[in-house]
Write an enzyme that holds these catalytic residues in place. Structure first.
Site, PDB file in Angstrom:
ATOM      1  N   HIS A 184       0.830  -1.203   0.000  1.00 41.38           N
ATOM      2  CA  HIS A 184       0.000   0.000   0.000  1.00 41.38           C
ATOM      3  C   HIS A 184       0.861   1.249   0.000  1.00 41.38           C
ATOM      4  CE1 HIS A 184      -3.994  -1.937   1.513  1.00 41.38           C
ATOM      5  NE2 HIS A 184      -3.909  -1.885   0.201  1.00 41.38           N
ATOM      6  N   GLU A 189      -0.037  -0.687  14.421  1.00 38.88           N
ATOM      7  CA  GLU A 189      -0.879   0.366  13.860  1.00 38.88           C
ATOM      8  C   GLU A 189      -2.129   0.456  14.712  1.00 38.88           C
ATOM      9  OE1 GLU A 189      -0.676   2.351  11.110  1.00 38.88           O
ATOM     10  OE2 GLU A 189       1.376   1.713  10.735  1.00 38.88           O
TER      11      GLU A 189
END
Lengths: 371, 592
Positions: free
Chosen positions: B54, B187
């Site tokens: 990503h 995250e």
């Protein structure tokens, strides 16, 4: 779990989801870490849920998915998740309407997401096994109505701890619920089917609505009153009483002893936990009642077709999502622990079950005559 | 954007090198001045690790390696290495060709950057150098996404990148062993959410497609070749079969070949179900889904088309979009994030009039639906990962600190570990308690055991004494004698002496005898001997008497003891004190 069982389960679940394309407008399925018995609105878009184990429990304030409310731009909003706006811990089981000691919690403002306990109200006087019931009243000074039995229900001011009103009745009947029907008038629903109607402004004795006939000794009753503080004319307020064998009686406040209509609901009583049963009037639909706690489904009935004769009634809608999607391995069937209607959106409900699932659903009324 | 710098055991590692998709200027790149104010980064970094393809994790990689300058190794998994350059090139095209930007990397830079990549396999320990080793774990999320375990000596860190804990139709769930890292970096963008179920998202997708088809509309689904496309195809195929639907579904050309190619290469990265299906038949041979031909776009009636590229910025998907945009019965479903500058981004922001090439405008009348299928870990997922890995400290990145106090508290309470939530630009220092492995000689152990007493346990450790020898890279605990032997040293003995003067006219022998008798009577419980060599021994203290040369009436008492242990010394002085009171002269004189 074998591969076969897994596939079968998936198939049934897929079938239900495909069916749901026609039967629901919106559907959201969530899994909490621990099951909750409470769902309480804290604003038009947020609810509070909490665990009820005997040790440490979490209290969470959840904001409903933005997509649900994005009416015009629904397509452009991809947000389908609950947002945990605030969270906190407590040592006691939380059933907002069943705790020995009322704890007062402050939902932190914007500068923190932690919920802290700010105080408690002593509700432990002469408390029975079942614990106290409560109803909150949002006047200029927040007050809470609480009690475990009819004799001894008190209205306490949260900030000062002062008792503003005490209910006095001849007998001390264990309560199943407390409801405000207007700013000053409240109902105390007893497990034996009696309902007391009291006005906190007077010291006059409360009105008593006797239990409906044909209720045996071991039968329990639950109550709900329609219309909250917005109900200016108490006489348009209705009371619904539901028994543990499914008998339902509707009366109105003008004639609390009589019955406007009745019905026999199919509640499939297996074992039902008194704490889990809920019966509620839809706030934004006429004559609609939701019932849950007897099984893994939430049933919606339209009482407009009921008469004074006791007849079997069929649900207008049944939300079976919890039962279908539950993966309980120990053979104990899942049952719904709580449900609430959205205060404004007519057909939106939230329901929670014993497996920790929480569903948000907006059902489609497919009948001609109905809610 | 994700870009984390870790210093561990003297090594510097960069974790991810992402682009911030919301900015147009240099703020979209990470601020490399935290590493060095000027010049290349090669000397300051031991390695760079990229978690997945990503753009918010690898978008700034070519900029970092070719424009700022880095020549060291860049680690990523095989699928990431295969897919990254494609996405980077796409991204470059949009930014430079469509938006006309100049301070950006070129196609050649992407190629040069990828030459520095060292691919990783799952669960394989890779030695970056003598001291630094890394290992990749399955993260779910997207094809090739990895969580990485970094170890230097006895200290370790695990970085998760993006991961999810619930498997979906084509990827498994993240997994890691109980590696007990000193820090687990996770995250936390979705840490304060509770995710709606996968099935509900799919239901929404099916509902929208079905509604459009029912009213005779056409549905365009722009996709990237890999990932979501396969999932959605599998979903539609199942639905079409079940509902016995007749409307055609198409898959644009090029998509099938590319997808097949990648899935064959990286079959181990998909989940069990996919692998089983793939073995039985070609993944993309569907009953209801056929290859697309551009002429079909003009056919009347309902249809569904999957076309690339995913953000409607060029190619076939844009062509089809232009044809269908004017009809409100039609629909476009965007299954993921769109970069700024693309048509996808514009319509997702509600724009209904688009400026196309040649100054023409396009009226967007079709229904625009934004659906998010990306799999991320929510609060529950983070807790599950912590339970799996058992870190000693927790670090949450990319969340809002104010909104995560509750989660921090929850983690600290349940696991009794510290939880940090640094903001961008902030440095967190974590003190670790590394275990230092030391060998212990068998003799020393045996000797300790022979001393008796309770066996040591973690709650009641027992002190033992020995000598620590550091030889080459190992540490060894041995007895003092053995240490001396190994080092070729002699043991020294320490003896203390103390002289006390007395006035006593008797003979040396007599005086000694009187002292002996006296001490015997006052110091009960101690071993007192009068030895034939003319000394008195109190435990190990030696007492001798001699006369002063000047004056025979002055006697000199010599007290002497050896230094053995601190304890013994204390005992010695205690004995002396007891036996002779505070003033030896006084007492001894008294008895004489």
């Amino acid at each position: 779990r074998t591969d076969m069982e897994e596939t079968e389960f998936d198939d049934i679940l897929d079938d239900w989801f495909i069916e749901s394309l026609k039967t629901y407008k919106d559907l959201h399925v969530y899994q909490l870490e621990h099951p909750t018995q409470v769902i309480e609105w804290t604003s038009g878009k947020t609810v509070c849920v909490a665990g009820f184990t005997s040790s440490k429990n979490e209290i969470l304030e959840l904001r409903l998915p933005l997509k649900l409310f994005a009416d015009e731009n629904k397509g452009l909003c991809a947000e389908r998740d609950f947002k945990v706006v605030h969270g906190g811990f407590t040592d006691a089981p939380v059933r907002f309407s069943n705790c020995l000691n009322l704890q007062v919690w402050d939902l932190g403002g914007d500068d923190s997401d932690v919920i802290r306990r700010t105080g408690s109200v002593d509700g432990s006087r002469g408390v029975s096994e079942g614990g106290s019931r409560i109803a909150a009243r949002l006047s200029s000074q927040p007050q809470v109505l609480h009690g475990a039995e009819s004799a001894g229900v008190r209205l306490t001011q949260l900030t000062s701890g002062q008792t503003v009103y005490t209910l006095e009745t001849d007998s001390a009947d264990p309560l199943s619920s407390l409801h405000f029907v207007s700013d000053a008038v409240f109902l105390a629903g007893c497990s034996n089917g009696k309902v007391y109607i009291a006005d906190t402004r007077t010291s006059a004795a409360p009105q008593l609505s006797p239990p409906p006939p044909s209720s045996g000794e071991s039968v329990l009753w639950w109550t709900d009153a329609s219309a909250g503080p917005s109900c200016l004319d108490p006489s348009s307020c209705r009371i619904v009483r539901l028994s543990s064998c499914g008998q339902t009686v509707i009366s109105d406040l003008r004639n609390p002893g009589g019955a406007v209509s009745r019905a026999q609901l199919d509640v499939q009583t297996r074992r039902c936990n008194a704490d889990d049963v809920r019966v509620s009037w839809a706030p934004a639909l006429d004559d609609c009642i939701a019932v849950s706690g007897f099984s893994g489904a939430v049933q919606i009935y339209s009482s407009s077709v009921w008469t004074t004769e006791l007849q079997e009634a069929q649900p207008l809608f049944e939300h079976r999502g919890h039962a279908v999607s539950s993966q309980s391995d120990d053979g104990v069937p899942v049952f719904v622990t709580s449900h609430v209607w959205h205060p404004e959106r007519p057909r939106t409900l939230l329901s929670a079950a014993s497996d920790g699932s929480v569903h948000v659903w907006d059902w489609v009324d497919q009948s001609a005559a109905g809610c | 954007r994700s870009c984390i710098l870790v210093s561990i055991g003297g090594k510097n590692i960069m974790l991810d090198c992402g682009m911030h998709m919301g900015y147009n200027d240099d703020r979209r790149f990470p601020d490399f001045s935290y590493i060095t104010q000027n010049g290349r980064l090669t000397d300051f970094l031991d390695c760079v690790i990229i978690s997945h393809f990503h753009l918010d994790h690898c978008g700034a990689l070519p900029f970092m390696s070719e424009m700022v300058g880095y020549d060291g190794p860049i680690y990523m998994t095989h699928p990431t290495k295969a897919i990254c350059p494609i996405l980077l090139e796409d991204f470059r095209k949009i930014t430079v060709d469509k938006k006309g930007e100049t301070n950006f990397f070129t196609s050649q830079m992407i190629k040069d950057c990828m030459k520095k990549v060292v691919p990783l396999n799952l669960h394989q320990t890779v030695q970056v150098d003598d001291e630094l080793e890394i290992k990749a774990y399955y993260a779910g999320h997207v094809l090739g996404a990895a969580m990485v375990h970094i170890k230097v000596g006895s200290e370790s860190v695990v970085y998760t990148g993006d991961y999810n804990m619930t498997p979906d139709r084509h990827l498994g769930a993240a997994w890691i062993d109980k590696c007990r890292p000193d820090i687990l970096i996770s995250e936390s963008t979705y840490a304060t959410t509770i995710r709606d179920s996968k099935r509900c998202r799919e239901r929404d997708f099916l509902k929208k497609v079905h509604e459009s088809i029912e009213r005779g509309g056409k549905v365009l689904i722009p996709v990237f070749a890999l990932g979501r496309a396969q999932e959605l195809c599998i979903l539609l195929e199942t639905f079409w079969e079940r509902m016995n639907l007749k409307a055609p579904i198409y898959f644009s050309t090029g998509l099938t070949e590319k997808a097949n190619h990648y899935y064959k290469l990286f079959i181990t990265w998909t989940n069990q179900k996919i692998r089983k299906t793939f073995v039985q038949r070609n993944m993309f041979e569907f009953k209801h889904i056929k290859a697309f031909d551009r002429s079909y776009a003009d056919n009347p009636g309902p249809m569904v088309v999957f076309a690339t590229p995913g953000m409607l910025h060029a190619g076939q998907s844009l062509q089809i979009f232009k044809k269908w945009a004017g009809n409100e019965k039609n629909m476009v479903i965007m299954p993921g994030y769109c970069v700024q500058g693309t048509i996808g981004h514009k319509i997702l922001n509600g724009q209904r009039k688009l400026e196309m090439e040649g100054r023409s405008t396009l009226d967007v009348k079709l229904q625009v639906e934004y659906m998010s299928f990306s799999a991320h870990a929510d609060a529950k997922g983070i807790m599950q990962l912590i339970r799996m890995a058992e870190p000693r400290n927790m670090l949450l990145v990319h969340g809002e600190a104010v909104k995560m106090e509750f989660l921090k508290g929850k983690i600290e309470q349940e696991f009794s570990i510290d939880c940090y939530m640094p903001a961008n630009g902030e440095t967190v220092t974590v003190t670790t308690n590394p275990s230092v492995p030391v060998d212990i000689s068998l003799n020393l152990l045996k000797r300790e055991m022979a001393l008796g007493g309770p066996l040591p346990d973690p709650k009641k450790p027992r002190t033992m004494h020995g000598t620590l020898i550091m030889k080459e890279n190992s540490l060894k605990l041995v007895s003092s004698e053995q240490a001396l032997k190994e080092l070729g040293l002699n043991e020294h003995q320490l003896r203390f002496t103390c002289r006390v003067q007395l006035q006593d006219p008797h003979s040396d022998t007599d005086t000694l005898h009187r002292i002996y008798t006296h001490l015997k009577s006052v110091l009960k419980g101690y071993t007192i001997q009068h030895l034939p060599d003319g000394t008195v021994m109190v435990e190990s203290i030696v007492i001798k008497v001699s006369s002063s040369t000047e004056d025979p009436n002055t006697k000199v008492l010599l007290l002497s003891w050896s230094y053995q242990k601190v304890n013994k010394e204390a005992t010695s002085s205690k004995i002396l004190q007891q036996g002779t009171d505070s003033s030896p002269n006084h007492y001894l004189r008294k008895c004489l």
